[in-house]
Structures are given as structure tokens and as C-alpha cells.
Design an enzyme around this catalytic site. Structure first.
Site, PDB file in Angstrom:
ATOM      1  N   PHE A  42       0.807  -1.354  -0.027  1.00 55.35           N
ATOM      2  CA  PHE A  42      -0.115   0.305   0.017  1.00 55.35           C
ATOM      3  C   PHE A  42       0.903   1.268  -0.010  1.00 55.35           C
ATOM      4  O   PHE A  42       1.815   1.262   0.746  1.00 55.35           O
ATOM      5  CB  PHE A  42      -0.817  -0.064   1.107  1.00 55.35           C
ATOM      6  CG  PHE A  42      -1.745   1.230   1.177  1.00 55.35           C
ATOM      7  CD1 PHE A  42      -2.886   1.147   0.738  1.00 55.35           C
ATOM      8  CD2 PHE A  42      -1.710   2.158   2.173  1.00 55.35           C
ATOM      9  CE1 PHE A  42      -3.872   2.072   0.719  1.00 55.35           C
ATOM     10  CE2 PHE A  42      -2.429   3.258   2.391  1.00 55.35           C
ATOM     11  CZ  PHE A  42      -3.560   3.231   1.582  1.00 55.35           C
ATOM     12  N   ASN A  66      -3.091   2.717  10.418  1.00 58.19           N
ATOM     13  CA  ASN A  66      -3.848   2.789   9.135  1.00 58.19           C
ATOM     14  C   ASN A  66      -4.216   1.413   8.195  1.00 58.19           C
ATOM     15  O   ASN A  66      -3.617   0.882   7.536  1.00 58.19           O
ATOM     16  CB  ASN A  66      -3.151   3.598   8.139  1.00 58.19           C
ATOM     17  CG  ASN A  66      -3.658   3.995   6.752  1.00 58.19           C
ATOM     18  OD1 ASN A  66      -4.863   4.054   6.762  1.00 58.19           O
ATOM     19  ND2 ASN A  66      -2.759   4.574   6.053  1.00 58.19           N
ATOM     20  N   PRO A  67      -5.466   0.928   8.821  1.00 56.76           N
ATOM     21  CA  PRO A  67      -5.819  -0.385   8.333  1.00 56.76           C
ATOM     22  C   PRO A  67      -6.574  -0.434   7.056  1.00 56.76           C
ATOM     23  O   PRO A  67      -6.891   0.555   6.678  1.00 56.76           O
ATOM     24  CB  PRO A  67      -6.767  -0.958   9.503  1.00 56.76           C
ATOM     25  CG  PRO A  67      -7.398   0.588   9.888  1.00 56.76           C
ATOM     26  CD  PRO A  67      -6.499   1.589   9.810  1.00 56.76           C
TER      27      PRO A  67
END
Length: 305
Positions: free
Chosen positions: A92, A194-195
């Protein structure tokens, strides 16, 4: 060989990116030019003329960006805080919005000596490494379950350690595991996360949908599948007075604070907006139950007779 104005090349790059639907065509055009020339974006004005091969090389980079390949995949890096991270396929890409969560976390540590910090769902290691850089006295732990992302995190952690910065401790683990980081239970000053939080089926830009790992973006039907476990893990890990900050979808401005408030060992629950005024992350602090115990009453179970 006739040199050409860099300004005109950037204008053409901006036109191509705008036509392709890129959200920030001018910024991306300038960042690609700066990357190609090896200068800071603010120094582009000091390079008025470039050779034709440079113009052709810039055009090739712009062509990739116009195909909606993430800017960070083209340049190979992304920034958070004062650290630059290597990123690419399989991990990510950190977003600018996360800077606000990082700032809140660092502010909570201002009066804490040698803090213990945990970054859950660390991905590239961005939050963990940014905290370690800002607080050389901190003991920073980072958890990631995806092997591909963990490889990127290890690469970034090794680079930071080789540069002489505060090293972090990386773990292959899952926030759904009730035994995760048991050795730190009740000892952590700050939990950051920050899932994956986007509700399944939500339309996202091609840069996200086609390039970010699906499991790092989407968090189940309501986007809260992972967030629920993160809150339970944070409630268990935090020491009294410790803080937790969780980034969330802009539709979660009520739901994530409600989930935090449901934990009776968490207090001072607040939601925070991003620079555009959208709900972006929620925070809370750990408090002792009235009876002085450290168990979370909202998750405790009684043995049957």
C-alpha cells in the site's frame, strides 16, 4: 542538438495527465520532471533548458502516469513525516492524509520518555519508521500479516537502520490474533494504525483498485472488519494514559468513535477531520477501570458453573 525549454515539456505533460483524468496533473508533471532530473521540485525553475533525450524520457514517464500507474510506483518512493520509503507493486502506498494521524501520535508522546509504540497493519513500515525517525528514544514495534508488504517493510527498516537511525522491530502477525504482542500487554504508550477500511464494492481510482493490494484497501462489507480487531488489540496493549489513533473511511466519522467508546477502558474518544474537512481518523486514550483492574469489561467472559 537544440535544447528545449523544460517549462514547455512540463506544460505538455500536464496536458496529457489532465486528459487522462489524473487528479493533480500539474503537481505530478513537476514531480516526474524533478525525479528525472534528480532535483527538488522547488528547484525546477533553475533548469530552464533540457536536451531532447530528457524531453523524450519525461514523455515516457508521463505516458506511464497517464495509464494511471501510481506516481510512487514510477518514482519508486513515497514520503511520510521526514522519512522516504521505497514502495512498489505489492504494498500500500502511504497517503498524505496519514500525516495528520502521525502528527497527533507524536504530539501525545511529547512528555513521554522512551515511549513504546506499536504500528498495526504497517504495510511499507511508514508510520513505524516515521515515529522512529522523529523519536530516536522510542521503542517501535510494527506488525504486518502480508508477506509481500512485510518484504517492503523489511527493506525500508534495513535502509533506515543502515543510515544510523532508530531501528524498529518488525513482526509477521495478524491483528485478529488475540495473542499478538502479548509481551507488550499494558505497556504501550501509543498504538497507531492505518488499516484496510474502504467498504467492499466502493468505487476507487485506478491507482488504488488496480495497484494497491486489495486486502490493504478494503475492510469488508462495512469497511470495519479489521478496525474492530485493531480496537480490541489496542485496548489490550495500551498502558493507562496511552493513546490510540486509527485512520478510517470518510463514512466512518460516527461508527469508529462509537466502536472506541464501547470499550469501557478507553476514554477521551474523538474524531478528527482531514484538510478537506472530511472525517479521517479517530483517537482515544486508555484509562483504568474504577476497580483498578486492567481487564476490558466489554470483552470479559464468565466461566460457566
Amino acid at each position: 542538438m537544440i535544447r528545449q525549454p523544460l517549462r514547455l515539456a512540463i506544460l505538455e505533460a500536464e496536458r496529457m495527465l489532465s486528459a487522462a483524468g489524473v487528479a493533480s496533473p500539474r503537481t505530478d508533471a513537476e514531480l516526474l520532471a524533478a525525479h528525472l532530473l534528480g532535483v527538488e521540485r522547488t528547484k525546477l525553475m533553475m533548469v530552464p533548458l533540457v536536451d531532447p533525450p530528457v524531453v523524450r524520457a519525461l514523455h515516457e514517464l508521463v505516458r506511464k502516469r497517464a495509464a494511471r500507474i501510481p506516481l510512487q510506483h514510477i518514482t519508486g518512493n513515497a514520503a511520510l513525516g521526514d522519512v522516504t520509503l521505497e514502495v512498489g507493486p505489492g504494498v500500500f502506498v502511504p497517503r498524505p492524509e496519514t500525516e495528520l494521524l502521525l502528527a497527533w501520535g507524536l504530539a501525545t508522546l511529547e512528555d513521554v520518555e522512551r515511549p513504546v509504540v506499536v504500528d498495526l497493519c504497517t504495510g511499507s513500515g511508514a508510520l513505524a519508521l516515521a515515529v522512529a525517525n522523529a523519536r530516536p528514544d522510542a521503542q517501535v514495534h510494527a506488525v504486518e500479516k502480508d508477506p509481500g508488504a512485510l518484504t517492503w517493510a523489511r527493506r525500508n527498516a534495513d535502509r533506515q537502520a543502515e543510515a544510523g537511525d532508530n531501528p524498529i522491530r518488525l513482526y509477521s502477525g495478524d491483528v485478529t490474533d488475540p495473542m499478538l504482542l502479548m509481551e507488550l500487554e499494558g505497556l504501550v504508550d501509543l498504538v497507531l494504525c492505518n488499516p484496510p477500511y474502504v467498504p467492499e464494492g466502493t468505487p476507487v481510482p485506478p491507482e488504488v483498485g488496480e495497484h494497491d493490494p486489495h486486502d490493504a484497501v478494503f475492510g469488508g462489507r462495512d469497511g470495519l472488519d479489521v478496525v474492530r480487531h485493531v480496537i480490541g488489540c489496542a485496548a489490550r496493549l495500551l498502558r493507562p494514559g496511552g493513546g490510540v489513533a486509527i485512520e478510517h473511511d470518510d463514512t466512518h466519522g460516527g461508527s469508529v468513535p462509537a466502536l472506541l467508546s464501547a470499550r469501557r477502558v478507553l476514554c477521551d474518544v474523538r474524531d478528527h477531520t482531514d484538510l478537506a474537512g472530511r472525517p479521517r481518523f479517530a483517537t482515544a486514550r486508555r484509562t483504568e477501570p474504577a476497580d483498578g483492574s486492567t481487564a476490558d469489561p466489554s470483552t470479559s467472559v464468565s466461566a460457566g458453573s
